[in-house]
Write an enzyme that holds these catalytic residues in place. Structure first.
Site, PDB file in Angstrom:
ATOM      1  N   ARG A  70       0.841  -1.208   0.000  1.00 31.18           N
ATOM      2  CA  ARG A  70       0.000   0.000   0.000  1.00 31.18           C
ATOM      3  C   ARG A  70       0.875   1.257   0.000  1.00 31.18           C
ATOM      4  NH1 ARG A  70      -4.281  -2.686   4.127  1.00 31.18           N
ATOM      5  NH2 ARG A  70      -5.727  -3.417   2.532  1.00 31.18           N
TER       6      ARG A  70
ATOM      7  N   HIS B 107       0.222  -5.163  12.607  1.00 28.89           N
ATOM      8  CA  HIS B 107      -0.652  -4.858  11.465  1.00 28.89           C
ATOM      9  C   HIS B 107      -1.898  -4.165  12.012  1.00 28.89           C
ATOM     10  CE1 HIS B 107      -2.625  -5.173   7.631  1.00 28.89           C
ATOM     11  NE2 HIS B 107      -3.582  -5.948   8.113  1.00 28.89           N
TER      12      HIS B 107
HETATM   13  N1  LIG Z   1      -3.645  -9.923   7.667  1.00 28.03           N
HETATM   14  C1  LIG Z   1      -4.138  -9.132   6.721  1.00 28.03           C
HETATM   15  O1  LIG Z   1      -3.431  -8.291   6.166  1.00 28.03           O
HETATM   16  C2  LIG Z   1      -5.560  -9.290   6.298  1.00 28.03           C
HETATM   17  C3  LIG Z   1      -6.429 -10.003   7.079  1.00 28.03           C
HETATM   18  N2  LIG Z   1      -7.726 -10.194   6.682  1.00 28.03           N
HETATM   19  C4  LIG Z   1      -8.547 -11.023   7.547  1.00 28.03           C
HETATM   20  O2  LIG Z   1      -8.739 -12.289   6.924  1.00 28.03           O
HETATM   21  C5  LIG Z   1      -9.956 -12.887   7.397  1.00 28.03           C
HETATM   22  C6  LIG Z   1     -10.780 -13.365   6.186  1.00 28.03           C
HETATM   23  O3  LIG Z   1     -11.213 -12.261   5.421  1.00 28.03           O
HETATM   24  P1  LIG Z   1     -12.190 -12.501   4.157  1.00 28.03           P
HETATM   25  O4  LIG Z   1     -11.679 -13.624   3.348  1.00 28.03           O
HETATM   26  O5  LIG Z   1     -12.426 -11.193   3.537  1.00 28.03           O
HETATM   27  O6  LIG Z   1     -13.510 -12.964   4.924  1.00 28.03           O
HETATM   28  P2  LIG Z   1     -14.718 -13.844   4.314  1.00 28.03           P
HETATM   29  O7  LIG Z   1     -15.866 -13.675   5.247  1.00 28.03           O
HETATM   30  O8  LIG Z   1     -14.903 -13.555   2.875  1.00 28.03           O
HETATM   31  O9  LIG Z   1     -14.159 -15.345   4.425  1.00 28.03           O
HETATM   32  C7  LIG Z   1     -13.947 -15.990   5.646  1.00 28.03           C
HETATM   33  C8  LIG Z   1     -14.267 -17.451   5.441  1.00 28.03           C
HETATM   34  O10 LIG Z   1     -13.937 -18.161   6.651  1.00 28.03           O
HETATM   35  C9  LIG Z   1     -14.878 -19.201   6.737  1.00 28.03           C
HETATM   36  N3  LIG Z   1     -14.873 -19.767   8.088  1.00 28.03           N
HETATM   37  C10 LIG Z   1     -15.428 -19.297   9.219  1.00 28.03           C
HETATM   38  N4  LIG Z   1     -15.172 -20.139  10.239  1.00 28.03           N
HETATM   39  C11 LIG Z   1     -14.470 -21.171   9.734  1.00 28.03           C
HETATM   40  C12 LIG Z   1     -13.917 -22.345  10.275  1.00 28.03           C
HETATM   41  N5  LIG Z   1     -14.059 -22.669  11.562  1.00 28.03           N
HETATM   42  N6  LIG Z   1     -13.240 -23.169   9.442  1.00 28.03           N
HETATM   43  C13 LIG Z   1     -13.091 -22.861   8.141  1.00 28.03           C
HETATM   44  N7  LIG Z   1     -13.581 -21.758   7.572  1.00 28.03           N
HETATM   45  C14 LIG Z   1     -14.270 -20.935   8.358  1.00 28.03           C
HETATM   46  C15 LIG Z   1     -16.203 -18.571   6.339  1.00 28.03           C
HETATM   47  O11 LIG Z   1     -17.165 -19.554   6.000  1.00 28.03           O
HETATM   48  C16 LIG Z   1     -15.761 -17.728   5.160  1.00 28.03           C
HETATM   49  O12 LIG Z   1     -15.900 -18.434   3.933  1.00 28.03           O
HETATM   50  C17 LIG Z   1     -10.629 -11.800   8.244  1.00 28.03           C
HETATM   51  O13 LIG Z   1     -10.367 -12.040   9.615  1.00 28.03           O
HETATM   52  C18 LIG Z   1      -9.955 -10.526   7.788  1.00 28.03           C
HETATM   53  O14 LIG Z   1      -9.983  -9.516   8.777  1.00 28.03           O
HETATM   54  C19 LIG Z   1      -8.201  -9.692   5.514  1.00 28.03           C
HETATM   55  C20 LIG Z   1      -7.380  -8.939   4.711  1.00 28.03           C
HETATM   56  C21 LIG Z   1      -6.014  -8.646   5.058  1.00 28.03           C
HETATM   57  O1  LIG Z   2      -8.659  -3.883   7.161  1.00 26.42           O
HETATM   58  C1  LIG Z   2      -8.983  -5.053   7.434  1.00 26.42           C
HETATM   59  O2  LIG Z   2      -9.795  -5.363   8.325  1.00 26.42           O
HETATM   60  C2  LIG Z   2      -8.344  -6.152   6.650  1.00 26.42           C
HETATM   61  C3  LIG Z   2      -6.888  -5.927   6.699  1.00 26.42           C
HETATM   62  O3  LIG Z   2      -6.219  -6.296   7.646  1.00 26.42           O
HETATM   63  C4  LIG Z   2      -6.315  -5.047   5.678  1.00 26.42           C
HETATM   64  O4  LIG Z   2      -6.904  -4.875   4.598  1.00 26.42           O
HETATM   65  O5  LIG Z   2      -5.240  -4.498   5.962  1.00 26.42           O
END
Ligand SMILES: NC(=O)C1=CN([C@@H]2O[C@H](COP(=O)(O)OP(=O)(O)OC[C@H]3O[C@@H](n4cnc5c(N)ncnc54)[C@H](O)[C@@H]3O)[C@@H](O)[C@H]2O)C=CC1
Ligand SMILES: O=C([O-])CC(=O)C(=O)O
Length: 309
Positions: A151, A175
């Site tokens: 970013r 983060h």
């Molecule tokens: N570290 C980083 O830089 C980033 C972290 N994230 C985080 O990643 C996570 C996922 O984000 P998205 O994919 O956008 O969410 P999303 O809601 O699109 O996908 C999450 C998936 O996890 C599944 N899930 C829930 N409980 C589960 C379990 N016990 N076992 C297996 N699958 C399960 C759901 O059914 C869903 O398909 C969030 O916590 C988000 O905050 C997102 C973007 C960047």
């Molecule tokens: O903002 C959020 O919740 C997901 C994330 O960690 C990112 O996009 O940096």
């Protein structure tokens, strides 16, 4: 046989990461989710693109964690994303249990794997995953710094009107809102950023980087970013699978480096086939060190509040 990479959580980030890894031909993919049909449908959809992409890898969707057996890398994206008005830390209670369960089970099924944790609050979830796995900390890491740096690189490229690929950047710390973009270690084709932009403009780009996740959440309204997060996951998976030894900022377990001990926070590491192969200690100024220490302290405080240390 191809390397096997499993992705836990077939939502926005998980499915997009699966797409990038599958399309590159780097590995066979297993996509796991608790939602019946979702991982199967997305994996089949990827397989149906293989003839067009000229790919001979496989993508397999499942609701059974046993199918992830023998994974070299396990990417954990399962859990809730935030909505407008929430901080990443607000996800802690809901996601802690999910991570404990899936990582506990996956680590027994694939005892040799390397974990990349994506689920937020990522630094805390990486600690939870490490404890649930019982693995050496070298084999557990979190994805955040690659995204935050990407970013920062994007905003710098937009400001200067240069190609983003000519911008290199370093972002350390947790983060979260206290992440530490480092202009002295950020360059455009080797030229340090402070020589290219006035201090106030750099500060503005740092502010936008720190708010980068929230900016997307505010626009999307129903969830958070996934294209750049998935591309960041892909860069880390590739460095591990191909033993590239890329220097990337990741949440890594610190044992005295940067004056921090006993938990995970974002620092530059060498990422290779063995996982976090080395933590790189940059010589920070007193001001940079103070910012890093503050960011790390906020991660530690949350861990202590939750009795996770
Ligand atoms: N570290 C980083 O830089 C980033 C972290 N994230 C985080 O990643 C996570 C996922 O984000 P998205 O994919 O956008 O969410 P999303 O809601 O699109 O996908 C999450 C998936 O996890 C599944 N899930 C829930 N409980 C589960 C379990 N016990 N076992 C297996 N699958 C399960 C759901 O059914 C869903 O398909 C969030 O916590 C988000 O905050 C997102 C973007 C960047
Ligand atoms: O903002 C959020 O919740 C997901 C994330 O960690 C990112 O996009 O940096």
């Amino acid at each position: 046989m191809k390397t096997k990479v499993s992705i836990i959580g077939a939502g926005h980030v998980g499915a997009t990461a699966a797409h990038l890894i599958f399309q590159s031909g780097l590995a066979d993919i297993v996509l796991y989710d608790i939602m019946q049909g979702t991982p199967q449908g997305k994996a089949l959809d990827l397989m149906e693109a293989a003839p067009l992409w000229g790919i001979s890898s496989s993508a397999f969707g499942t609701n059974d964690l046993a199918d992830t057996a023998g994974s070299a890398v396990v990417v954990v994206t399962a859990g809730l994303p935030r909505k407008p008005g929430m901080s990443r830390d607000d996800l802690l209670l809901a996601n802690k249990e999910i991570i404990t369960n899936v990582v506990g089970e996956t680590s027994r099924i694939s005892p040799e794997c390397i974990f990349i944790i994506v689920t937020n609050p990522m630094d805390i979830m990486t600690h939870v995953a490490w404890k649930a796995s019982g693995f050496s900390p070298q084999k557990v890491m979190g994805m955040g710094g690659v995204l935050d740096a990407s970013r920062f690189r994007t905003f710098i490229a937009m400001e200067l009107g240069v190609s983003p690929q000519d911008v290199e950047a370093m972002v350390m710390g947790g983060h979260g809102d206290l992440m530490v973009p480092l202009p002295r270690f950020t360059t455009v084709k080797g030229v340090p950023l402070p020589e290219l932009l006035p201090h106030e403009r750099i500060e503005e780009l740092i502010r936008r980087t720190r708010n980068g996740g929230a900016e997307i959440v505010a626009l999307l309204k129903t969830g958070s970013a996934y294209y750049a997060p998935a591309a960041s996951v892909f860069e880390m998976v590739r460095s591990i699978v191909l033993d590239q030894k890329r220097v990337l900022p990741c949440a890594a377990y610190l044992n005295g480096e940067y004056g921090v001990s006993g938990f995970f926070v974002g620092v530059p590491v060498i990422l290779g086939g063995k996982g976090v192969e080395k933590i790189i200690e940059l010589r920070l100024t007193d001001g940079e060190k103070a910012e890093f220490t503050k960011s790390a302290a906020s991660v530690k405080e949350l861990l202590e509040n939750q009795r996770l240390t």
